[in-house]
Design a protein around this motif. Structure first.
Motif, PDB file in Angstrom:
ATOM      1  N   ASP A 319      53.903  64.804  45.961  1.00 47.52           N
ATOM      2  CA  ASP A 319      53.461  63.603  46.682  1.00 47.52           C
ATOM      3  C   ASP A 319      52.049  63.156  46.322  1.00 47.52           C
ATOM      4  O   ASP A 319      51.640  62.049  46.690  1.00 47.52           O
ATOM      5  CB  ASP A 319      53.530  63.847  48.200  1.00 47.52           C
ATOM      6  N   SER A 320      51.291  63.994  45.612  1.00 49.63           N
ATOM      7  CA  SER A 320      49.892  63.655  45.352  1.00 49.63           C
ATOM      8  C   SER A 320      49.592  63.330  43.897  1.00 49.63           C
ATOM      9  O   SER A 320      48.542  62.752  43.595  1.00 49.63           O
ATOM     10  CB  SER A 320      48.978  64.812  45.799  1.00 49.63           C
ATOM     11  N   LEU A 321      50.481  63.674  42.975  1.00 52.37           N
ATOM     12  CA  LEU A 321      50.243  63.421  41.555  1.00 52.37           C
ATOM     13  C   LEU A 321      51.145  62.299  41.049  1.00 52.37           C
ATOM     14  O   LEU A 321      52.230  62.060  41.598  1.00 52.37           O
ATOM     15  CB  LEU A 321      50.522  64.691  40.739  1.00 52.37           C
ATOM     16  N   PRO A 322      50.736  61.611  39.988  1.00 50.43           N
ATOM     17  CA  PRO A 322      51.606  60.590  39.394  1.00 50.43           C
ATOM     18  C   PRO A 322      52.870  61.207  38.831  1.00 50.43           C
ATOM     19  O   PRO A 322      52.909  62.400  38.497  1.00 50.43           O
ATOM     20  CB  PRO A 322      50.735  59.977  38.289  1.00 50.43           C
ATOM     21  N   ALA A 323      53.899  60.401  38.694  1.00 49.24           N
ATOM     22  CA  ALA A 323      55.210  60.907  38.308  1.00 49.24           C
ATOM     23  C   ALA A 323      55.184  61.600  36.947  1.00 49.24           C
ATOM     24  O   ALA A 323      55.884  62.600  36.742  1.00 49.24           O
ATOM     25  CB  ALA A 323      56.224  59.767  38.292  1.00 49.24           C
ATOM     26  N   TRP A 324      54.378  61.095  36.010  1.00 53.27           N
ATOM     27  CA  TRP A 324      54.364  61.721  34.678  1.00 53.27           C
ATOM     28  C   TRP A 324      53.808  63.150  34.753  1.00 53.27           C
ATOM     29  O   TRP A 324      54.281  64.057  34.061  1.00 53.27           O
ATOM     30  CB  TRP A 324      53.554  60.879  33.686  1.00 53.27           C
ATOM     31  N   ALA A 325      52.803  63.350  35.618  1.00 53.26           N
ATOM     32  CA  ALA A 325      52.228  64.681  35.776  1.00 53.26           C
ATOM     33  C   ALA A 325      53.228  65.621  36.453  1.00 53.26           C
ATOM     34  O   ALA A 325      53.358  66.792  36.075  1.00 53.26           O
ATOM     35  CB  ALA A 325      50.938  64.615  36.581  1.00 53.26           C
ATOM     36  N   VAL A 326      53.939  65.103  37.455  1.00 48.40           N
ATOM     37  CA  VAL A 326      54.975  65.900  38.112  1.00 48.40           C
ATOM     38  C   VAL A 326      56.040  66.303  37.099  1.00 48.40           C
ATOM     39  O   VAL A 326      56.517  67.447  37.078  1.00 48.40           O
ATOM     40  CB  VAL A 326      55.610  65.107  39.275  1.00 48.40           C
ATOM     41  N   GLY A 327      56.397  65.373  36.210  1.00 52.97           N
ATOM     42  CA  GLY A 327      57.393  65.666  35.183  1.00 52.97           C
ATOM     43  C   GLY A 327      56.952  66.767  34.243  1.00 52.97           C
ATOM     44  O   GLY A 327      57.730  67.675  33.911  1.00 52.97           O
ATOM     45  N   VAL A 328      55.700  66.719  33.803  1.00 52.96           N
ATOM     46  CA  VAL A 328      55.193  67.733  32.873  1.00 52.96           C
ATOM     47  C   VAL A 328      55.139  69.105  33.546  1.00 52.96           C
ATOM     48  O   VAL A 328      55.518  70.130  32.959  1.00 52.96           O
ATOM     49  CB  VAL A 328      53.803  67.330  32.329  1.00 52.96           C
ATOM     50  N   ILE A 329      54.651  69.137  34.792  1.00 55.11           N
ATOM     51  CA  ILE A 329      54.607  70.405  35.528  1.00 55.11           C
ATOM     52  C   ILE A 329      56.026  70.950  35.725  1.00 55.11           C
ATOM     53  O   ILE A 329      56.279  72.152  35.587  1.00 55.11           O
ATOM     54  CB  ILE A 329      53.900  70.217  36.880  1.00 55.11           C
ATOM     55  N   GLY A 330      56.951  70.048  36.015  1.00 58.97           N
ATOM     56  CA  GLY A 330      58.346  70.468  36.176  1.00 58.97           C
ATOM     57  C   GLY A 330      58.939  71.016  34.897  1.00 58.97           C
ATOM     58  O   GLY A 330      59.705  71.981  34.918  1.00 58.97           O
ATOM     59  N   VAL A 331      58.581  70.412  33.761  1.00 60.40           N
ATOM     60  CA  VAL A 331      59.073  70.912  32.473  1.00 60.40           C
ATOM     61  C   VAL A 331      58.549  72.319  32.224  1.00 60.40           C
ATOM     62  O   VAL A 331      59.289  73.200  31.770  1.00 60.40           O
ATOM     63  CB  VAL A 331      58.650  69.966  31.332  1.00 60.40           C
ATOM     64  N   ALA A 332      57.268  72.556  32.522  1.00 58.25           N
ATOM     65  CA  ALA A 332      56.698  73.895  32.343  1.00 58.25           C
ATOM     66  C   ALA A 332      57.457  74.912  33.194  1.00 58.25           C
ATOM     67  O   ALA A 332      57.771  76.022  32.732  1.00 58.25           O
ATOM     68  CB  ALA A 332      55.213  73.896  32.711  1.00 58.25           C
ATOM     69  N   ALA A 333      57.758  74.545  34.432  1.00 55.63           N
ATOM     70  CA  ALA A 333      58.498  75.460  35.311  1.00 55.63           C
ATOM     71  C   ALA A 333      59.930  75.652  34.828  1.00 55.63           C
ATOM     72  O   ALA A 333      60.472  76.758  34.886  1.00 55.63           O
ATOM     73  CB  ALA A 333      58.489  74.910  36.741  1.00 55.63           C
ATOM     74  N   ALA A 334      60.556  74.568  34.336  1.00 56.44           N
ATOM     75  CA  ALA A 334      61.925  74.675  33.840  1.00 56.44           C
ATOM     76  C   ALA A 334      61.995  75.575  32.613  1.00 56.44           C
ATOM     77  O   ALA A 334      62.893  76.417  32.484  1.00 56.44           O
ATOM     78  CB  ALA A 334      62.469  73.288  33.507  1.00 56.44           C
ATOM     79  N   LEU A 335      61.037  75.409  31.698  1.00 60.00           N
ATOM     80  CA  LEU A 335      61.008  76.271  30.520  1.00 60.00           C
ATOM     81  C   LEU A 335      60.727  77.722  30.899  1.00 60.00           C
ATOM     82  O   LEU A 335      61.140  78.651  30.194  1.00 60.00           O
ATOM     83  CB  LEU A 335      59.956  75.777  29.526  1.00 60.00           C
TER      84      LEU A 335
END
Length: 502
Positions: A319-335
């Motif tokens: 809820d606090s970061l822009p969507a692109w940053a959320v996406g990158v963090i999510g990719v790191a967690a997914a990997l």
């Protein structure tokens, strides 16, 4: 719009992951055989071994479980840092020993090593079955972890069911073709993203929500002091004795865990493993970040319960970061789910292709093919059970680490002590594993404040030694010690080791 941006970034990185994994074997042809596929041809250097073995340590637990434990309990979560650091120290000795023994005799995993040491192919097959029971829950946990991450970062656009399937499909897509080498290449991408995202969050969250680390830590001390001391907050008795015994049992187990051994056997030389054992603890510093962020979430998103507490870290950022940053963090967690999942599937496939199916004369000539088939079957089984009966593997996960610990005497003691007989090793394993099952499934872990696995291992050792001294003697094994044991002169120091770089 947020969901579209985050999902697009995730999709692009998943395609890149598959491509990168497949490129790992470009120019190597399809002939490499089981050794090339399962242990990278024993040719991986320091960088690849470092990121590969770090990838086994930084799973979805790093983003979900570590933060969730910090949120729920506090101090007891530090056992992860303790056992991993101690395990790396033990691995400085054990890694080169296992690497040299396997290389000398052309072995590709722990089931191979056990079968060779005790000259019983059926024992390797039995260990493969036991290890599969302990490893399958980890595949399911990674599938589940990735599903939760993907569904969250897509703002609910991707359902859990589809997220589970994506995790399975992406992992299978490259590991069947490229094996351990592909996992190592993908680990490079994963580690770059993990270091970048956790480094960013370590600065961003305290500044954004608390104005800095000083006010953040002051608030924890003032309002949540029970999270900072053992046994933690409402942890059910995870005190100092549990912490010490868990650190001990896990540090012993991690060095003989089948996925760890796969990393060992993929190394170019023994000195790569010694350097790796010295470098890996630096990576542990990153684990403080999700633990601290779990504590931060206590004040930002209070009231999370059950499985919801595992989303403590992501609740801070979605809820606090822009969507692109959320996406990158999510990719790191997914990997961080995909890389260990790939190695788990690879190891199960290798064990069955080599020691179970490969032990059948009619199938022995196609060990790599059968290993690849088992990879798909194991992943599909974990996926189906995730959909239909998730609690089945969750229950088994309770004994995974403590159960695998019971292989320590059979494997490590057996490689340095010729007198340990097959009868003694098997008797100790059965006694220790049975006791662990009774204690864990009976709700007695910890028992008297002590990790049930260490109790099982103690009984295992007592039984193994008693049967060695009082039981039947091995007969007919006239092999020299150089054939049976892992001798110190088998694994050379740096000066004698093969050289090369990644």
């Amino acid at each position: 719009m947020n969901a579209t941006v985050a999902t697009a970034i995730f999709a692009a990185f998943m395609v890149l992951t598959v491509v990168l994994g497949l490129l790992a074997v470009r120019g190597r042809g399809s002939g490499g055989g089981l050794t090339e596929w399962s242990v990278g041809g024993r040719s991986l250097g320091t960088v690849f071994i470092w990121v590969l073995m770090a990838g086994e340590s930084y799973t979805s637990f790093s983003y979900l479980g570590a933060a969730g434990w910090g949120y729920n309990f506090g101090a007891p979560v530090l056992y992860v840092l303790a056992y991993m650091s101690c395990g790396y120290a033990i691995g400085y000795v054990v890694g080169p020993m296992l690497w040299a023994y396997a290389r000398r005799h052309g072995l590709v995993g722990i089931t191979d090593i056990v079968a060779h040491r005790y000259r019983r192919p059926w024992l390797g097959a039995a260990v493969a079955v036991l290890a599969t029971v302990c490893l399958l829950p980890y595949i399911q946990l990674q599938i589940t972890g990735m599903g939760v991450v993907v569904s969250t970062i897509s703002y609910g656009t991707i359902s859990l069911d589809w997220a589970y399937f994506i995790g399975f499909a992406v992992t299978t897509g490259f590991v069947v073709v490229s094996g351990l080498r592909g996992s190592a290449w993908v680990s490079v991408l994963k580690d770059v993203l993990v270091i970048a995202t956790l480094g960013f969050l370590a600065v961003y969250v305290p500044l954004h929500y608390f104005g800095g680390y000083g006010p953040f830590l002051d608030r924890i001390v003032a309002e949540k002091p029970q999270w900072l001391t053992f046994p933690g907050h409402a942890s059910g008795g995870l005190g100092q004795s549990w912490f010490i015994t868990t650190t001990l049992i896990n540090s012993l187990t991690v060095v003989i865990f089948p996925t760890t051994v796969a990393g060992y056997l993929g190394a170019r030389n023994a000195d790569v493993l010694r350097r790796n054992a010295m470098y890996l603890p630096f990576y542990n510093v990153l684990l403080f970040v999700p633990m601290l962020l779990g504590l931060a979430a206590l004040f930002v998103v209070p009231g999370l319960t059950g499985a919801g507490s595992n989303l403590a870290l992501f609740k801070l950022v979605v809820d606090s970061l822009p969507a692109w940053a959320v996406g990158v963090i999510g990719v790191a967690a997914a990997l961080s789910s995909i890389v260990p999942m790939a190695v788990f599937m690879l190891v199960i496939g290798t064990m069955w292709g080599r020691s179970v199916l490969g032990a059948v004369p009619r199938l022995a000539s196609r060990q790599k093919l059968w290993s690849q088939v088992v990879v798909v079957v194991a992943g599909a089984l974990a996926l189906v059970l995730t959909y239909t009966a998730p609690n089945t593997l969750v229950r088994l996960s309770l004994i995974s680490y403590e159960g695998m610990a019971q292989l320590v005497p059979m494997l490590l003691l057996g490689l340095v002590w010729r007198r340990l007989t097959m009868y003694a090793a098997v008797s100790g394993l059965v006694a220790g594993f049975a006791l662990v099952c009774v204690l864990v499934f009976g709700g007695h872990d910890p028992v008297w404040g002590v990790n049930a696995g260490i109790v099982g291992l103690a009984v295992n050792m007592v039984v193994a030694l008693a049967v060695t001294w009082l039981g039947p003697r091995e007969r007919g094994d006239d092999r020299p010690d150089t054939e049976v044991l892992a001798l110190e002169d088998e694994f050379p120091r740096a000066g004698a080791a093969a050289s090369g770089s990644d």
